[in-house]
Design an enzyme around this catalytic site. Sequence first.
Site, PDB file in Angstrom:
ATOM      1  N   ASP A  38       0.829  -1.209   0.000  1.00 50.17           N
ATOM      2  CA  ASP A  38       0.000   0.000   0.000  1.00 50.17           C
ATOM      3  C   ASP A  38       0.869   1.268   0.000  1.00 50.17           C
ATOM      4  O   ASP A  38       1.997   1.252   0.489  1.00 50.17           O
ATOM      5  CB  ASP A  38      -0.907  -0.018   1.242  1.00 50.17           C
ATOM      6  N   ASN A  86     -11.072  -2.174  -5.513  1.00 45.70           N
ATOM      7  CA  ASN A  86     -10.250  -1.231  -6.281  1.00 45.70           C
ATOM      8  C   ASN A  86     -10.841  -0.877  -7.648  1.00 45.70           C
ATOM      9  O   ASN A  86     -10.382   0.083  -8.288  1.00 45.70           O
ATOM     10  CB  ASN A  86      -8.810  -1.748  -6.453  1.00 45.70           C
TER      11      ASN A  86
HETATM   12  C1  IPE Z   1      -5.560  -2.516  -0.192  1.00 48.52           C
HETATM   13  O1  IPE Z   1      -5.181  -1.209  -0.386  1.00 48.52           O
HETATM   14  C2  IPE Z   1      -5.543  -3.246  -1.498  1.00 48.52           C
HETATM   15  C3  IPE Z   1      -4.237  -3.424  -2.093  1.00 48.52           C
HETATM   16  C4  IPE Z   1      -3.093  -3.095  -1.577  1.00 48.52           C
HETATM   17  C5  IPE Z   1      -4.255  -4.043  -3.368  1.00 48.52           C
HETATM   18  P1  IPE Z   1      -6.243  -0.042  -0.550  1.00 48.52           P
HETATM   19  O2  IPE Z   1      -5.461   1.200  -0.727  1.00 48.52           O
HETATM   20  O3  IPE Z   1      -7.212  -0.383  -1.631  1.00 48.52           O
HETATM   21  O4  IPE Z   1      -7.000  -0.100   0.837  1.00 48.52           O
HETATM   22  P2  IPE Z   1      -7.832   1.002   1.611  1.00 48.52           P
HETATM   23  O5  IPE Z   1      -8.816   1.607   0.626  1.00 48.52           O
HETATM   24  O6  IPE Z   1      -6.865   2.035   2.109  1.00 48.52           O
HETATM   25  O7  IPE Z   1      -8.487   0.263   2.729  1.00 48.52           O
HETATM   26  C1  IPE Z   2      -1.434   0.324  -3.384  1.00 53.66           C
HETATM   27  O1  IPE Z   2      -1.207   1.686  -3.403  1.00 53.66           O
HETATM   28  C2  IPE Z   2      -1.673  -0.261  -4.763  1.00 53.66           C
HETATM   29  C3  IPE Z   2      -3.057  -0.647  -5.039  1.00 53.66           C
HETATM   30  C4  IPE Z   2      -4.051  -0.646  -4.211  1.00 53.66           C
HETATM   31  C5  IPE Z   2      -3.329  -1.068  -6.391  1.00 53.66           C
HETATM   32  P1  IPE Z   2      -2.407   2.726  -3.426  1.00 53.66           P
HETATM   33  O2  IPE Z   2      -2.751   3.023  -4.846  1.00 53.66           O
HETATM   34  O3  IPE Z   2      -3.526   2.257  -2.592  1.00 53.66           O
HETATM   35  O4  IPE Z   2      -1.715   3.994  -2.772  1.00 53.66           O
HETATM   36  P2  IPE Z   2      -2.356   4.997  -1.717  1.00 53.66           P
HETATM   37  O5  IPE Z   2      -2.842   4.163  -0.580  1.00 53.66           O
HETATM   38  O6  IPE Z   2      -3.469   5.694  -2.426  1.00 53.66           O
HETATM   39  O7  IPE Z   2      -1.251   5.893  -1.321  1.00 53.66           O
HETATM   40 MG    MG Z   3      -3.986   2.471  -0.633  1.00 53.13          MG
END
Ligand code: IPE
Ligand code: IPE
Ligand code: MG
Length: 261
Positions: A38, A86
Amino acid sequence: MTFDETALREYFSDAPDDIALDDVDLTRIPRHVSFIMDGNGRWAQSRGLDRSKGHIAGVDSLRETVTTSVRLGLDALSCYAFSTENWKRPQREVNLLMHLFATTLMKEMPLFHQENVRLRFLGDLEALPKETREVFFRGLDETSDHTGMTFALAVNYGSRSEIVRAARNLAANAAMGNLSPDEIDEELFSANLYTAGIPDPDLLIRTSGEMRLSNYLLWQLAYTEFYVTDLYWPDFSRWEFLRAVRSYQSRDRRFGGVKAK
Ligand code: IPE
Ligand code: IPE
Ligand code: MG
């Protein structure tokens, strides 16, 4: 899983001040480490870049994490790359991620061959764009006879939908008369999850400081140790991985029993 100690020492040479390979007990390496990767978006935004640049940078961390896991001799590595939630992101970001999954996997096939890594996917691949799905199926096919570490990538994965799917499979089998409800136990239930055959994670690492599961492996994480780091995923390196393993080894895993003597 065994490891090559010379290659391992070489890989972890050039250590920073606060952590070194000698800080971990090589006889107590977790079997399965799982990651919620993340913080790609925040990594990019903190540099004034588009979120997509964070996802692209995140690929380098993932490659290093696969290599670190092989060097440490893990049986399994699993990484959460895209959740069922997502899809709510802007179409442009979703498209970029799906394309990135396909191109990255294609590019990294030599690494999987070289390191004898067996690929798995967790999640519903049917809903993915054709390009991504085809590359994934090819990856599965080409690594199916590899006997080294299992690398499971969770894409279009949601734990609740995984559990519902398992329940539905079992119910369908029972309705057809192939299974008696009494035969449904934890082992059979586990065997109907995407992670069938993979041991439950010993250690879960989440980057970017968030302390939640975001619908990841709710069943499988029942007794897993958690490690949360404030580093964004693109900044995660072999050294933070070692810090996480050191922390894991300091825990007393009681599994509901009493403190180990
Ligand atoms: C969790 O991250 C999913 C992945 C890392 C693929 P998110 O960024 O989607 O989670 P939330 O929305 O902060 O809970
Ligand atoms: C994790 O990074 C990757 C996926 C969930 C695909 P994020 O895209 O969630 O990054 P933040 O949490 O918005 O910084
Ligand atoms: Mg994230």
